[in-house]
Write a protein that holds these residues in place. Structure first.
Motif, PDB file in Angstrom:
ATOM      1  N   GLU A   1      39.653  31.140  52.067  1.00  0.00           N
ATOM      2  CA  GLU A   1      40.997  30.586  51.879  1.00  0.00           C
ATOM      3  C   GLU A   1      41.104  29.852  50.544  1.00  0.00           C
ATOM      4  O   GLU A   1      42.129  29.931  49.863  1.00  0.00           O
ATOM      5  CB  GLU A   1      41.383  29.659  53.036  1.00  0.00           C
ATOM      6  CG  GLU A   1      41.592  30.376  54.363  1.00  0.00           C
ATOM      7  CD  GLU A   1      42.711  31.406  54.310  1.00  0.00           C
ATOM      8  OE1 GLU A   1      43.748  31.140  53.654  1.00  0.00           O
ATOM      9  OE2 GLU A   1      42.542  32.487  54.916  1.00  0.00           O
ATOM     10  N   GLU A   2      40.040  29.146  50.169  1.00  0.00           N
ATOM     11  CA  GLU A   2      40.059  28.458  48.875  1.00  0.00           C
ATOM     12  C   GLU A   2      40.117  29.481  47.734  1.00  0.00           C
ATOM     13  O   GLU A   2      40.819  29.283  46.746  1.00  0.00           O
ATOM     14  CB  GLU A   2      38.829  27.541  48.731  1.00  0.00           C
ATOM     15  CG  GLU A   2      38.920  26.271  49.566  1.00  0.00           C
ATOM     16  CD  GLU A   2      37.645  25.442  49.515  1.00  0.00           C
ATOM     17  OE1 GLU A   2      36.569  25.950  49.117  1.00  0.00           O
ATOM     18  OE2 GLU A   2      37.730  24.254  49.898  1.00  0.00           O
ATOM     19  N   GLU A   3      39.336  30.568  47.875  1.00  0.00           N
ATOM     20  CA  GLU A   3      39.366  31.618  46.848  1.00  0.00           C
ATOM     21  C   GLU A   3      40.754  32.269  46.804  1.00  0.00           C
ATOM     22  O   GLU A   3      41.302  32.512  45.724  1.00  0.00           O
ATOM     23  CB  GLU A   3      38.293  32.674  47.128  1.00  0.00           C
ATOM     24  CG  GLU A   3      36.873  32.185  46.912  1.00  0.00           C
ATOM     25  CD  GLU A   3      35.821  33.176  47.380  1.00  0.00           C
ATOM     26  OE1 GLU A   3      36.177  34.222  47.996  1.00  0.00           O
ATOM     27  OE2 GLU A   3      34.624  32.904  47.149  1.00  0.00           O
ATOM     28  N   LYS A   4      41.317  32.536  47.982  1.00  0.00           N
ATOM     29  CA  LYS A   4      42.660  33.120  48.055  1.00  0.00           C
ATOM     30  C   LYS A   4      43.674  32.166  47.440  1.00  0.00           C
ATOM     31  O   LYS A   4      44.555  32.581  46.660  1.00  0.00           O
ATOM     32  CB  LYS A   4      43.012  33.415  49.513  1.00  0.00           C
ATOM     33  CG  LYS A   4      44.358  34.075  49.713  1.00  0.00           C
ATOM     34  CD  LYS A   4      44.566  34.353  51.207  1.00  0.00           C
ATOM     35  CE  LYS A   4      45.933  34.928  51.484  1.00  0.00           C
ATOM     36  NZ  LYS A   4      46.147  35.159  52.917  1.00  0.00           N
ATOM     37  N   ASN A   5      43.541  30.874  47.760  1.00  0.00           N
ATOM     38  CA  ASN A   5      44.437  29.861  47.208  1.00  0.00           C
ATOM     39  C   ASN A   5      44.324  29.811  45.683  1.00  0.00           C
ATOM     40  O   ASN A   5      45.328  29.729  44.964  1.00  0.00           O
ATOM     41  CB  ASN A   5      44.142  28.497  47.829  1.00  0.00           C
ATOM     42  CG  ASN A   5      45.161  27.453  47.442  1.00  0.00           C
ATOM     43  OD1 ASN A   5      46.343  27.752  47.310  1.00  0.00           O
ATOM     44  ND2 ASN A   5      44.705  26.226  47.253  1.00  0.00           N
ATOM     45  N   ALA A   6      43.086  29.881  45.198  1.00  0.00           N
ATOM     46  CA  ALA A   6      42.873  29.864  43.743  1.00  0.00           C
ATOM     47  C   ALA A   6      43.520  31.082  43.096  1.00  0.00           C
ATOM     48  O   ALA A   6      44.158  30.979  42.040  1.00  0.00           O
ATOM     49  CB  ALA A   6      41.377  29.800  43.437  1.00  0.00           C
ATOM     50  N   ARG A   7      43.366  32.271  43.728  1.00  0.00           N
ATOM     51  CA  ARG A   7      44.001  33.488  43.198  1.00  0.00           C
ATOM     52  C   ARG A   7      45.516  33.344  43.188  1.00  0.00           C
ATOM     53  O   ARG A   7      46.180  33.685  42.208  1.00  0.00           O
ATOM     54  CB  ARG A   7      43.616  34.696  44.079  1.00  0.00           C
ATOM     55  CG  ARG A   7      42.463  35.504  43.558  1.00  0.00           C
ATOM     56  CD  ARG A   7      42.304  36.853  44.262  1.00  0.00           C
ATOM     57  NE  ARG A   7      42.766  36.955  45.641  1.00  0.00           N
ATOM     58  CZ  ARG A   7      42.057  36.713  46.730  1.00  0.00           C
ATOM     59  NH1 ARG A   7      40.798  36.349  46.592  1.00  0.00           N
ATOM     60  NH2 ARG A   7      42.586  36.837  47.934  1.00  0.00           N
ATOM     61  N   LEU A   8      46.051  32.839  44.310  1.00  0.00           N
ATOM     62  CA  LEU A   8      47.506  32.673  44.379  1.00  0.00           C
ATOM     63  C   LEU A   8      47.989  31.643  43.358  1.00  0.00           C
ATOM     64  O   LEU A   8      49.052  31.830  42.744  1.00  0.00           O
ATOM     65  CB  LEU A   8      47.936  32.282  45.798  1.00  0.00           C
ATOM     66  CG  LEU A   8      47.772  33.370  46.859  1.00  0.00           C
ATOM     67  CD1 LEU A   8      48.073  32.785  48.249  1.00  0.00           C
ATOM     68  CD2 LEU A   8      48.683  34.554  46.566  1.00  0.00           C
TER      69      LEU A   8
END
Length: 121
Positions: A96-103
């Motif tokens: 989720e943190e990686e996804k959040n960073a991508r977003l």
């Protein structure tokens, strides 16, 4: 003859005194034996009671040990499950943190692209 009778009477008295003394000793010894037999019976009852108590306490201790072992196994299972769940949650958090960073990056790129389009027009 009177002297012999006197000596015999004296011996009879001595014999009676010895016999009386012996009878008293026998009575005292019989009383002591009875007291000792009563004490023996009391001690045998106490021994039986204590033996039963030790047996019950030993069985109770064994049940406690078995219950404790079961509790340790259950606690260990719960710990293992919690550790597994924690690893899963940490992995999902990282995803989720990686996804959040991508977003966030995409949002930044879009905002940068959007502001450059506004500037161009």
């Amino acid at each position: 003859m009177k002297e012999t009778i006197f000596e015999l009477e004296d011996q009879v008295e001595q014999h009676r005194a010895v016999k009386l003394h012996n009878n008293q000793l026998i009575n005292e010894l019989e009383s002591s034996v009875m007291k000792l037999e009563e004490q023996k019976s009391d001690l045998e009852r106490q021994l039986k009671t204590l033996t039963k108590q030790i047996k019950e306490e030993t069985e109770e201790w064994r049940r406690f040990q078995a219950d404790l072992q079961t509790a340790v196994v259950v606690a260990n299972d719960i710990k293992c499950e919690a550790q597994q769940e924690l690893r899963t949650v940490k992995r999902k958090l990282l995803e989720e943190e990686e996804k959040n960073a991508r977003l966030q990056k995409e949002l930044g790129d879009l905002q940068g692209h959007s502001s450059s389009m506004v500037s161009v027009s």
